[in-house]
Design a protein around this motif. Structure first.
Motif, PDB file in Angstrom:
ATOM      1  N   GLU A   8      -8.787   1.606  53.671  1.00 31.63           N
ATOM      2  CA  GLU A   8      -8.369   3.018  53.666  1.00 31.63           C
ATOM      3  C   GLU A   8      -6.919   3.135  53.222  1.00 31.63           C
ATOM      4  OE1 GLU A   8      -8.668   4.055  57.801  1.00 31.63           O
ATOM      5  OE2 GLU A   8      -7.238   2.494  58.389  1.00 31.63           O
ATOM      6  N   TYR A   9      -6.531   4.365  52.884  1.00 32.39           N
ATOM      7  CA  TYR A   9      -5.121   4.709  52.753  1.00 32.39           C
ATOM      8  C   TYR A   9      -4.638   5.139  54.144  1.00 32.39           C
ATOM      9  CZ  TYR A   9      -5.630   4.712  47.666  1.00 32.39           C
ATOM     10  OH  TYR A   9      -5.863   4.344  46.364  1.00 32.39           O
ATOM     11  N   TRP A  10      -3.545   4.565  54.578  1.00 34.50           N
ATOM     12  CA  TRP A  10      -3.060   4.788  55.931  1.00 34.50           C
ATOM     13  C   TRP A  10      -2.807   6.275  56.184  1.00 34.50           C
ATOM     14  CZ3 TRP A  10      -2.988   2.358  60.352  1.00 34.50           C
ATOM     15  CH2 TRP A  10      -2.092   2.758  61.361  1.00 34.50           C
ATOM     16  N   LYS A  11      -3.501   6.793  57.200  1.00 34.08           N
ATOM     17  CA  LYS A  11      -3.350   8.186  57.658  1.00 34.08           C
ATOM     18  C   LYS A  11      -3.600   9.210  56.548  1.00 34.08           C
ATOM     19  CE  LYS A  11       0.787   8.059  59.499  1.00 34.08           C
ATOM     20  NZ  LYS A  11       1.985   8.408  60.316  1.00 34.08           N
ATOM     21  N   LYS A  12      -4.419   8.833  55.554  1.00 36.45           N
ATOM     22  CA  LYS A  12      -4.745   9.754  54.463  1.00 36.45           C
ATOM     23  C   LYS A  12      -6.258   9.738  54.217  1.00 36.45           C
ATOM     24  CE  LYS A  12      -0.337   9.807  52.010  1.00 36.45           C
ATOM     25  NZ  LYS A  12       0.454   9.378  53.153  1.00 36.45           N
ATOM     26  N   PRO A  13      -7.027  10.316  55.150  1.00 36.09           N
ATOM     27  CA  PRO A  13      -8.487  10.291  55.006  1.00 36.09           C
ATOM     28  C   PRO A  13      -8.991  11.018  53.770  1.00 36.09           C
ATOM     29  CG  PRO A  13      -7.811  11.746  56.811  1.00 36.09           C
ATOM     30  CD  PRO A  13      -6.594  10.980  56.401  1.00 36.09           C
ATOM     31  N   GLU A  14      -8.334  12.110  53.388  1.00 37.94           N
ATOM     32  CA  GLU A  14      -8.793  12.844  52.211  1.00 37.94           C
ATOM     33  C   GLU A  14      -8.567  12.034  50.944  1.00 37.94           C
ATOM     34  OE1 GLU A  14      -7.012  16.689  52.073  1.00 37.94           O
ATOM     35  OE2 GLU A  14      -7.973  17.395  53.924  1.00 37.94           O
ATOM     36  N   ALA A  15      -7.404  11.415  50.831  1.00 37.11           N
ATOM     37  CA  ALA A  15      -7.122  10.579  49.662  1.00 37.11           C
ATOM     38  C   ALA A  15      -8.077   9.398  49.607  1.00 37.11           C
ATOM     39  CB  ALA A  15      -5.675  10.090  49.700  1.00 37.11           C
ATOM     40  N   THR A  16      -8.401   8.846  50.774  1.00 37.48           N
ATOM     41  CA  THR A  16      -9.349   7.734  50.820  1.00 37.48           C
ATOM     42  C   THR A  16     -10.714   8.171  50.325  1.00 37.48           C
ATOM     43  OG1 THR A  16      -8.186   6.789  52.726  1.00 37.48           O
ATOM     44  CG2 THR A  16     -10.430   6.012  52.318  1.00 37.48           C
ATOM     45  N   GLU A  17     -11.176   9.310  50.832  1.00 42.12           N
ATOM     46  CA  GLU A  17     -12.497   9.806  50.443  1.00 42.12           C
ATOM     47  C   GLU A  17     -12.560  10.101  48.951  1.00 42.12           C
ATOM     48  OE1 GLU A  17     -15.678  13.353  51.669  1.00 42.12           O
ATOM     49  OE2 GLU A  17     -13.736  13.202  52.677  1.00 42.12           O
ATOM     50  N   GLU A  18     -11.502  10.682  48.411  1.00 41.68           N
ATOM     51  CA  GLU A  18     -11.475  11.029  46.987  1.00 41.68           C
ATOM     52  C   GLU A  18     -11.477   9.798  46.093  1.00 41.68           C
ATOM     53  OE1 GLU A  18      -7.986  13.384  46.633  1.00 41.68           O
ATOM     54  OE2 GLU A  18      -8.853  15.159  47.626  1.00 41.68           O
ATOM     55  N   SER A  19     -11.063   8.649  46.645  1.00 38.86           N
ATOM     56  CA  SER A  19     -10.951   7.427  45.839  1.00 38.86           C
ATOM     57  C   SER A  19     -12.272   6.685  45.707  1.00 38.86           C
ATOM     58  CB  SER A  19      -9.902   6.493  46.449  1.00 38.86           C
ATOM     59  OG  SER A  19      -8.623   7.083  46.414  1.00 38.86           O
ATOM     60  N   PHE A  20     -13.287   7.143  46.424  1.00 40.23           N
ATOM     61  CA  PHE A  20     -14.586   6.484  46.382  1.00 40.23           C
ATOM     62  C   PHE A  20     -15.670   7.442  45.896  1.00 40.23           C
ATOM     63  CE2 PHE A  20     -12.215   3.823  49.270  1.00 40.23           C
ATOM     64  CZ  PHE A  20     -12.689   2.543  49.017  1.00 40.23           C
ATOM     65  N   PHE A  25     -15.187   2.146  44.381  1.00 38.87           N
ATOM     66  CA  PHE A  25     -13.782   2.566  44.328  1.00 38.87           C
ATOM     67  C   PHE A  25     -13.406   2.962  42.912  1.00 38.87           C
ATOM     68  CE2 PHE A  25      -9.283   1.372  43.516  1.00 38.87           C
ATOM     69  CZ  PHE A  25      -8.694   2.373  44.293  1.00 38.87           C
ATOM     70  N   ARG A  26     -12.806   4.135  42.784  1.00 42.63           N
ATOM     71  CA  ARG A  26     -12.364   4.636  41.486  1.00 42.63           C
ATOM     72  C   ARG A  26     -10.965   4.085  41.186  1.00 42.63           C
ATOM     73  NH1 ARG A  26     -14.494   9.874  43.797  1.00 42.63           N
ATOM     74  NH2 ARG A  26     -16.356  10.404  42.588  1.00 42.63           N
ATOM     75  N   THR A  27     -10.856   3.223  40.217  1.00 43.49           N
ATOM     76  CA  THR A  27      -9.559   2.597  39.926  1.00 43.49           C
ATOM     77  C   THR A  27      -8.618   3.514  39.162  1.00 43.49           C
ATOM     78  OG1 THR A  27     -10.253   1.654  37.802  1.00 43.49           O
ATOM     79  CG2 THR A  27     -10.687   0.338  39.793  1.00 43.49           C
ATOM     80  N   GLY A  28      -9.160   4.465  38.400  1.00 45.34           N
ATOM     81  CA  GLY A  28      -8.312   5.302  37.556  1.00 45.34           C
ATOM     82  C   GLY A  28      -7.958   4.647  36.231  1.00 45.34           C
ATOM     83  N   ASP A  29      -8.541   3.480  35.946  1.00 48.59           N
ATOM     84  CA  ASP A  29      -8.289   2.783  34.684  1.00 48.59           C
ATOM     85  C   ASP A  29      -9.512   2.907  33.778  1.00 48.59           C
ATOM     86  OD1 ASP A  29      -5.683   1.728  35.084  1.00 48.59           O
ATOM     87  OD2 ASP A  29      -6.524   0.256  36.462  1.00 48.59           O
ATOM     88  N   THR A  30      -9.252   3.168  32.526  1.00 46.43           N
ATOM     89  CA  THR A  30     -10.322   3.284  31.530  1.00 46.43           C
ATOM     90  C   THR A  30     -10.417   1.997  30.728  1.00 46.43           C
ATOM     91  OG1 THR A  30     -10.089   5.678  31.350  1.00 46.43           O
ATOM     92  CG2 THR A  30     -11.114   4.548  29.495  1.00 46.43           C
TER      93      THR A  30
END
Length: 491
Positions: free
Chosen positions: A354-366, A372-377
């Motif tokens: 997870e991202y520490w204390k960032k549940p929304e950011a964690t959820e958006e990353s998967f 896991f969405r790396t953001g790299d093409t």
């Protein structure tokens, strides 16, 4: 028992850490980390994932501190030794760290923390409790928080469990065939995954030796190489560029001796940034070594790598590592066809919690199915992944085409008279984005018309808009690389 402790016990008499001052065995490491663990516990049975921050130079003290935190059941929060106070303050406050451990070099820097409530500040030298029975540490416990800024917002704390770290290490030990006979020179920063996991945890997990330098210096690196002990080296492209530059100052006899020595290395790795093919080729000429390029992130450890045995393709990051699931995904479907770009997505036990204390950011990353969405093409060509760039930075969307800034940069570096370059997308009403290129020229002038025509010939698949921008027209906050007067922009 944490797995690396069991391994260390099997290799007690092996040299674990070498510094300019002394050699330290695995027995030394076990004894010192046990003292540290007992001191951190201070009578408690278990730290229960308390965050323990520390700012310590690379070397025996750093590793003993890291191991001590883990053995006590805490979460290690390594701080960057080059960060200013405000950056350290952000990490301390964001993690709600219970303790901050420092060495004398950083006494002045961390002094303001002594007035912080609920933060115990201790000198590393004072951690000397007799090691007692230490707690059982479960694999699913959180083990480490590393901070990564990504591309937007404040830095996020990437939380890895002991299972994550074990999986990341085991994957590389299998792929790169680590053994207790290996000896690596580690010149990488130890608040990043490259230096911590690849160049420290991997060798120490098998009884190998990790050698540290007090400070990076190209000449000192060559001196260590020539002693004959080191057989593995890992670095970022900038370090290889600096080593090449120093090598060019050597006599012919020295160059020959260096090449003979480096050719005996088991392998050398380049990572953390795109490796220009020109640097790879120069280093191969110097060392007879084809740098092993790999792909990883703080969130996933290493996920994709060129092979240890087999073809290492310049400009490619290779294939998925053992135990790692990797796919390309575009819009709403997995990319099955070679040569078609998509986002790299990763799945497996190597992926962070997870991202520490960032549940929304964690959820958006998967994704919904757990990738896991790396953001790299990237694209897959003949079975190998090739990075095109970050979705948000390096992929220029112009006239309906997806254009890789990294690919254009690689081509531009081959043009006579260009020392280096940086390419970005610039907003444009007609094209969506046009291509902005910052050039560092060997001389004052480059014929942009000739360069533009040449580039179109080199990249026939790209519909490059015939537009020009000049340095004065570029907003400074658009392209951080535009910092020198000699930079010019084109297209």
């Amino acid at each position: 028992m944490i797995e690396f402790i069991a391994s260390a016990m099997k290799h007690e008499n092996n040299v674990a850490i070498r510094t300019s001052e002394a050699d330290f065995t695995y027995k030394d490491l076990l004894e010192r980390s046990g003292q540290i663990a007992a001191s951190l516990l201070n009578g408690r049975e278990h730290l229960n994932e308390a965050r323990i921050a520390f700012i310590i130079n690379p070397g025996f003290e750093y590793v003993a501190m890291q191991w001590g935190i883990w053995r006590a059941g805490g979460i290690a929060v390594p701080l960057c030794v080059k960060h200013p106070f405000l950056s350290l303050k952000y990490v301390i406050e964001d993690t709600s760290a219970e303790q901050l451990i420092y060495t004398d070099d950083y006494h002045e820097l961390i002094s303001p923390f002594k007035s912080f409530e609920n933060l115990r500040v201790s000198n590393y030298q004072n951690l000397h409790e007799d090691a007692a029975d230490l707690p059982q540490v479960d694999a699913d416990q959180r083990a480490m928080i590393l901070y990564t800024s990504g591309t937007t917002g404040k830095p996020k704390g990437v939380v890895s469990t002991h299972c994550n770290l074990k999986s990341q290490v085991n994957s590389l030990v299998e792929a790169w065939q680590w053994t207790s006979d290996d000896h690596i020179l580690n010149v990488l920063p130890l608040h990043h995954i490259h230096g911590i996991l690849n160049a420290t945890c991997c060798p120490l997990s098998v009884g190998a030796t990790v050698e540290f330098l007090p400070k990076f210096n190209p000449n000192t690196v060559f001196d260590v190489f020539m002693k004959g002990d080191v057989n593995i080296f890992m670095a970022v492209p900038t370090i290889y560029f600096k080593l090449v530059t120093v090598w060019k100052t050597f006599s012919d006899e020295q160059k020959s001796e260096v090449k003979d020595r480096l050719s005996q290395f088991r392998f050398m790795v380049s990572g953390s940034a795109a490796l220009p093919v020109s640097v790879l080729e120069e280093w191969r000429g110097i060392s007879d070594q084809t740098l092993l390029e790999r792909y990883g992130m703080t969130e996933i450890g290493m996920a994709i790598s060129n092979p240890l045995i087999g073809e290492r393709r310049p400009g490619y990051i290779g294939q998925a590592l053992p135990g790692v699931g990797a796919r390309l995904y575009d819009e709403s479907a997995e990319v099955k066809e070679e040569g078609v770009s998509g986002e790299i997505q990763i799945k497996g036990d190597t992926v962070f919690k997870e991202y520490w204390k960032k549940p929304e950011a964690t959820e958006e990353s998967f994704t919904e199915d757990g990738w896991f969405r790396t953001g790299d093409t990237a694209v897959i060509e003949n079975g190998y992944f090739r990075i095109l760039g970050r979705n948000s930075v390096d992929i220029i969307k112009s006239g309906g085409y997806k254009i890789s800034a990294l690919e254009i940069e690689e081509v531009l570096r081959k043009y006579p008279g260009i020392k280096d370059c940086g390419v970005v997308g610039i907003p444009d009403e007609e094209w969506g984005e046009i291509i902005g290129g910052g050039l560092v020229a060997e001389k004052d002038e480059i014929d942009l018309e000739k360069l533009n025509s040449w580039l179109r010939e080199q990249l026939p698949n790209y519909k490059i808009p015939r537009k020009y921008l000049f340095l004065d027209d570029l907003p400074r906050n658009v392209m951080g690389k535009v910092t020198k007067k000699e930079l010019k922009t084109l297209f």
